[in-house]
Design a protein around this motif. Structure first.
Motif, PDB file in Angstrom:
ATOM      1  N   ALA A 179      44.482  47.265  58.131  1.00 35.69           N
ATOM      2  CA  ALA A 179      44.841  45.903  57.773  1.00 35.69           C
ATOM      3  C   ALA A 179      45.180  46.000  56.180  1.00 35.69           C
ATOM      4  O   ALA A 179      46.063  45.248  55.592  1.00 35.69           O
ATOM      5  CB  ALA A 179      44.165  44.872  58.167  1.00 35.69           C
ATOM      6  N   SER A 180      44.139  46.675  55.471  1.00 34.19           N
ATOM      7  CA  SER A 180      44.308  46.751  54.060  1.00 34.19           C
ATOM      8  C   SER A 180      45.544  47.490  53.605  1.00 34.19           C
ATOM      9  O   SER A 180      46.366  46.889  52.821  1.00 34.19           O
ATOM     10  CB  SER A 180      43.176  47.688  53.524  1.00 34.19           C
ATOM     11  OG  SER A 180      41.990  47.352  54.135  1.00 34.19           O
ATOM     12  N   THR A 227      37.339  36.743  57.043  1.00 35.93           N
ATOM     13  CA  THR A 227      36.003  37.574  57.316  1.00 35.93           C
ATOM     14  C   THR A 227      34.833  36.743  57.473  1.00 35.93           C
ATOM     15  O   THR A 227      33.989  37.046  58.141  1.00 35.93           O
ATOM     16  CB  THR A 227      36.161  38.629  56.215  1.00 35.93           C
ATOM     17  OG1 THR A 227      37.596  39.252  56.458  1.00 35.93           O
ATOM     18  CG2 THR A 227      35.031  39.927  56.752  1.00 35.93           C
ATOM     19  N   ASP A 258      47.622  37.410  57.827  1.00 34.18           N
ATOM     20  CA  ASP A 258      46.293  38.538  58.255  1.00 34.18           C
ATOM     21  C   ASP A 258      45.597  37.967  59.120  1.00 34.18           C
ATOM     22  O   ASP A 258      44.872  36.989  59.211  1.00 34.18           O
ATOM     23  CB  ASP A 258      45.632  38.851  57.008  1.00 34.18           C
ATOM     24  CG  ASP A 258      44.420  39.578  57.040  1.00 34.18           C
ATOM     25  OD1 ASP A 258      44.155  40.067  58.271  1.00 34.18           O
ATOM     26  OD2 ASP A 258      43.569  39.894  56.093  1.00 34.18           O
ATOM     27  N   ASN A 290      44.468  43.794  64.104  1.00 31.64           N
ATOM     28  CA  ASN A 290      43.907  45.439  64.280  1.00 31.64           C
ATOM     29  C   ASN A 290      43.515  45.275  65.764  1.00 31.64           C
ATOM     30  O   ASN A 290      42.343  44.804  66.117  1.00 31.64           O
ATOM     31  CB  ASN A 290      42.658  45.272  63.282  1.00 31.64           C
ATOM     32  CG  ASN A 290      42.913  45.706  61.977  1.00 31.64           C
ATOM     33  OD1 ASN A 290      44.097  46.099  61.626  1.00 31.64           O
ATOM     34  ND2 ASN A 290      42.013  45.710  61.261  1.00 31.64           N
ATOM     35  N   HIS A 344      42.178  47.598  66.611  1.00 34.71           N
ATOM     36  CA  HIS A 344      41.004  48.563  66.433  1.00 34.71           C
ATOM     37  C   HIS A 344      39.698  47.715  66.226  1.00 34.71           C
ATOM     38  O   HIS A 344      38.562  48.146  65.779  1.00 34.71           O
ATOM     39  CB  HIS A 344      41.233  49.475  65.580  1.00 34.71           C
ATOM     40  CG  HIS A 344      41.227  49.201  63.867  1.00 34.71           C
ATOM     41  ND1 HIS A 344      42.195  49.765  63.249  1.00 34.71           N
ATOM     42  CD2 HIS A 344      40.563  48.426  63.110  1.00 34.71           C
ATOM     43  CE1 HIS A 344      42.120  49.383  61.860  1.00 34.71           C
ATOM     44  NE2 HIS A 344      41.154  48.228  62.001  1.00 34.71           N
ATOM     45  N   LYS A 345      39.994  46.343  66.025  1.00 30.13           N
ATOM     46  CA  LYS A 345      38.728  45.309  65.709  1.00 30.13           C
ATOM     47  C   LYS A 345      38.349  45.029  67.309  1.00 30.13           C
ATOM     48  O   LYS A 345      37.240  44.934  67.553  1.00 30.13           O
ATOM     49  CB  LYS A 345      39.132  44.417  64.915  1.00 30.13           C
ATOM     50  CG  LYS A 345      38.474  44.583  63.569  1.00 30.13           C
ATOM     51  CD  LYS A 345      38.652  43.690  62.477  1.00 30.13           C
ATOM     52  CE  LYS A 345      37.928  44.091  61.282  1.00 30.13           C
ATOM     53  NZ  LYS A 345      38.625  43.459  60.037  1.00 30.13           N
TER      54      LYS A 345
HETATM   55  C1  LIG Z   1      38.493  43.543  58.737  1.00 31.90           C
HETATM   56  C2  LIG Z   1      39.311  42.757  57.971  1.00 31.90           C
HETATM   57  C3  LIG Z   1      40.350  43.398  57.324  1.00 31.90           C
HETATM   58  C4  LIG Z   1      40.398  44.753  56.853  1.00 31.90           C
HETATM   59  O1  LIG Z   1      40.845  45.577  58.096  1.00 31.90           O
HETATM   60  P1  LIG Z   1      41.065  47.166  57.662  1.00 31.90           P
HETATM   61  O2  LIG Z   1      41.571  47.311  59.052  1.00 31.90           O
HETATM   62  O3  LIG Z   1      39.606  47.949  57.977  1.00 31.90           O
HETATM   63  O4  LIG Z   1      41.789  47.280  56.389  1.00 31.90           O
HETATM   64  C5  LIG Z   1      41.300  42.594  56.709  1.00 31.90           C
HETATM   65  N1  LIG Z   1      41.427  41.175  56.803  1.00 31.90           N
HETATM   66  C6  LIG Z   1      40.612  40.679  57.733  1.00 31.90           C
HETATM   67  C7  LIG Z   1      40.586  38.927  57.800  1.00 31.90           C
HETATM   68  C8  LIG Z   1      39.509  41.290  58.332  1.00 31.90           C
HETATM   69  O5  LIG Z   1      38.752  40.844  58.939  1.00 31.90           O
END
Ligand SMILES: *Cc1c(COP(=O)(O)O)cnc(C)c1O
Length: 508
Positions: free
Chosen positions: A148-149, A246, A271, A300, A302-303
Motif C-alpha cells: 500500500a505504501s 490503522t 487507502d 491489500n 495480503h492483509k
Molecule cells: C497497513 C496499512 C498500510 C501499509 O501497508 P503496506 O502494504 O505494508 O505498505 C497503509 N495504509 C493502511 C490504512 C494500513 O492499514
C-alpha cells in the motif's frame, strides 16, 4: 543439488510448514530471545563447501524458529492481520519455481494476462465501478503492486504529473519547477505512516489534518485547509482518504471528499489497505460509497484476503497518468505486442515484476467469493464477541469497534491501561499493541490469524481480566470502583519493555 534431491528437499520443506501449522497453536506467540541472539548461533562467514539440505533444514528449526514472532498464531492480535493460506503458499512456491521476470508482455505473457484478469475478478468481487477495471473499454485498470505504501506514493506521482500537464496546457505563467514547488497533499492525522512518507518521497508537503473524535477527517476540515493553501498561492494536488485507518479502523466519508476534490481539481486516492477486503461482503459496501469519484483505489489482499505478502491491489481511473509519469522506453524493452496488453512496468517503480497474480488466482479459486465472505464475517463476529466481553466488565470501556479491530481501555487514568498492557505483554501468551483513540491511550485488539476461534478470544480476554485483577490487587468486586482509587494505592508495577518491543522499535 540435482532434481531428485530437490524433490526430497521440497517435500521435506512442505512437511515442515504443515507441521508448523499443526503446532502453531501451542507455540508462544512471541519469541523469547535477546537482540543479537542469532549471530551467536551462526558462523561469521558463508561455508566454503556446500552443505546437505538436511543440515540446513535442521538449522531452520534450531536457529530461525526460536526467533519467529508467530503472526499466524491464534494469539496474535497486534497490528492488522498479514494474510496467509495454503493455496497462497503453494502459489508463491510455483511462482518461485517458474522464476520469470514479467518486465513486458513477451517476457512472460501468462504473467501479464493473468494479472489483468485477476484484477477484474477482484474489482468485481469488491463491487468497484466498471471504469476502474481492465475489462472496461476505457482508460482505467488494475495492477498488483508490492505494498500500500508504494501505491500511495505512485498515485502521488501520477497526481503530480496530471496537475503539471493540466496547468501547462492552460498556459500557466509558472515554469514546471515552479508548479512542482507549490503542490500540496492532504490526508488525516489518522492516516498510515506510509502516507506521510509518500509526501516526503514525492517532495510534496503532506498536510495531516486533524480527524474528529471518531477518527474521521471531515470534508469541512479538508475544504478549509485547501482554501488556506490556495490563499498562500499554493496548488492543492493530492488527497488520501482512509477507509479503515490503522489506529482504529475509522472510515473517512468519500462522498464528503469527492465534490471538494472535483471542484478543486485534486486527485482523490483511497487507502483501504486493511478494510477493503470487507467490501467483498455487500453489507459493508456503503462504507465505500463515492468511490466512483475517486482517481485511484487500493487495498491489500495480503492483509485480510488470505493472500500471502506481497499483494497490493491498485486501480486507477485513468492509467494514462501513470504511464506518462513512468514511461521510459529502451530498445531492449520493445516488443511487437505493444498496446494490446498493459505494459505494467510503466505502472510501477521497478522494472522487474513478480508473478503475484498466481497466488491470488489460487486463493480466489480455492476459497471462492463465498469462502472470502465467510472469512471476513467470521473474523468480524469474533471481534464483536471480544467487544461484548469487554463491555460486560465494568472496569473496562470500549473506545471503538470496527471490522476485526476493538480498541479498549480501563476506565480511569490512562496510565492504568498502559500498565495493564505491560502486564499482559510481559506474559507473552498473547500479542497486542497500544494505540490511540481520540488522542488517548488505548489497547488495540485485532483478530488476525485465520486460526483464531472463539476459545482463543476468550483466552485473550482472560489474560486482560487477570491482569486487571493483578493490577488492582483487589478482589474483582472492589476493583469495579477503580475510578475512586487514587493511583498511589495501586500496586506499583515496574516492568521493563519486553524484548520484542525493542526489536520492533529497531526495525521501524
Ligand atoms: C497497513 C496499512 C498500510 C501499509 O501497508 P503496506 O502494504 O505494508 O505498505 C497503509 N495504509 C493502511 C490504512 C494500513 O492499514
Amino acid at each position: 543439488m540435482d532434481i531428485e534431491e530437490f524433490r526430497d528437499f521440497g517435500k521435506a520443506a512442505v512437511d515442515y510448514i504443515a507441521d508448523y501449522f499443526q503446532t502453531i497453536r501451542d507455540r508462544p506467540v512471541l519469541p523469547n530471545v535477546d537482540p543479537g541472539y542469532l549471530s551467536d548461533l551462526i558462523p561469521d562467514e558463508a561455508p566454503q563447501k556446500g552443505e546437505p539440505w538436511q543440515d540446513v533444514l535442521k538449522d531452520v528449526d534450531r536457529i530461525i524458529m526460536p526467533g519467529l514472532t508467530h503472526w499466524h498464531s491464534p494469539n496474535f492480535h497486534a497490528f492488522y492481520p498479514t494474510a496467509n493460506s495454503f493455496p497462497a503458499i503453494v502459489g508463491e512456491m510455483l511462482s518461485a519455481g517458474f522464476g520469470c521476470i514479467g518486465l513486458s508482455w513477451i517476457a512472460s505473457p501468462a504473467y501479464t494476462e493473468l494479472e489483468v484478469v485477476m484484477m477484474n475478478w477482484l474489482g468485481k468481487l469488491l463491487g468497484l465501478p466498471e471504469e476502474f477495471l481492465n475489462c472496461s473499454q476505457g482508460p482505467g485498470g488494475g495492477v498488483i503492486q508490492g505494498s500500500a505504501s508504494e501505491v500511495t506514493f505512485i498515485s502521488l506521482l501520477a497526481a503530480k504529473e496530471k496537475k503539471v500537464t493540466e496547468l501547462k496546457s492552460q498556459n500557466s505563467p509558472l515554469t514546471e519547477a515552479e508548479i512542482k514547488g507549490k503542490l500540496v497533499a492532504y490526508s488525516s492525522d489518522q492516516s498510515n505512516s506510509s502516507v506521510e512518507k509518500s509526501g516526503l518521497l514525492g517532495s510534496m508537503p503532506m498536510r495531516l489534518l486533524p480527524a474528529d473524535e471518531n477518527g474521521i477527517l471531515r470534508g469541512s476540515v479538508l475544504q478549509e485547509a485547501i482554501l488556506k493553501d490556495k490563499e498562500k498561492g499554493l496548488i492543492p494536488c493530492y488527497v488520501v482518504a482512509n477507509l479503515g485507518t490503522t489506529p482504529t479502523c475509522a472510515f473517512d466519508n468519500l462522498e464528503e471528499f469527492a465534490p471538494i476534490c472535483q471542484k478543486e481539481g485534486v486527485w482523490l486516492h483511497v487507502d483501504a489497505a486493511y478494510a477493503g477486503t470487507a467490501f467483498a461482503c455487500p453489507e459493508y459496501r456503503h462504507l465505500n460509497k463515492g468511490v466512483e469519484k475517486a482517481d485511484s483505489f487500493n487495498f491489500n489482499p495480503h492483509k485480510w484476503m488470505l493472500v500471502n505478502f506481497d499483494c497490493s491491489a491498485m486501480w486507477v481511473k485513468n492509467a494514462k497518468y501513470l504511464v506518462e509519469a513512468f514511461n521510459v522506453e529502451r530498445l531492449y524493452l520493445e516488443d511487437q505486442h505493444k498496446g494490446l496488453a498493459p505494459e505494467y512496468r510503466h505502472w510501477q517503480i521497478a522494472l522487474g515484476r513478480r508473478f503475484r497474480a498466481l497466488k491470488l488466482w489460487f486463493v480466489l479459486r480455492m476459497y471462492g467469493s463465498e469462502g472470502i465472505q465467510k472469512h471476513v464475517r467470521h473474523q468480524i463476529s469474533l471481534a464483536q464477541y471480544f467487544e461484548e466481553l469487554v463491555r460486560n466488565d465494568a472496569r473496562f470501556e470500549v473506545c471503538s469497534s470496527s471490522m476485526g479491530l476493538v480498541c479498549f481501555k480501563l476506565k480511569g487514568l490512562e496510565s492504568l491501561s498502559e500498565k495493564l498492557l505491560k502486564i499482559v505483554s510481559e506474559k507473552k501468551s498473547i500479542y497486542c499493541i497500544a494505540g490511540n483513540h481520540n488522542r488517548k491511550f488505548c489497547i488495540r485488539f485485532a483478530i488476525c490469524s485465520r486460526l483464531t476461534e472463539k476459545e482463543d478470544v476468550e483466552f485473550a480476554w482472560k489474560e486482560f481480566k487477570s491482569a486487571a485483577d493483578e493490577l488492582f490487587g483487589l478482589d474483582s468486586k472492589m476493583s469495579q470502583i477503580v475510578d475512586e482509587i487514587p493511583e498511589k494505592k495501586l500496586r506499583d508495577i515496574h516492568i521493563s519493555t519486553p524484548r520484542c518491543e525493542i526489536l520492533h522499535e529497531k526495525t521501524k
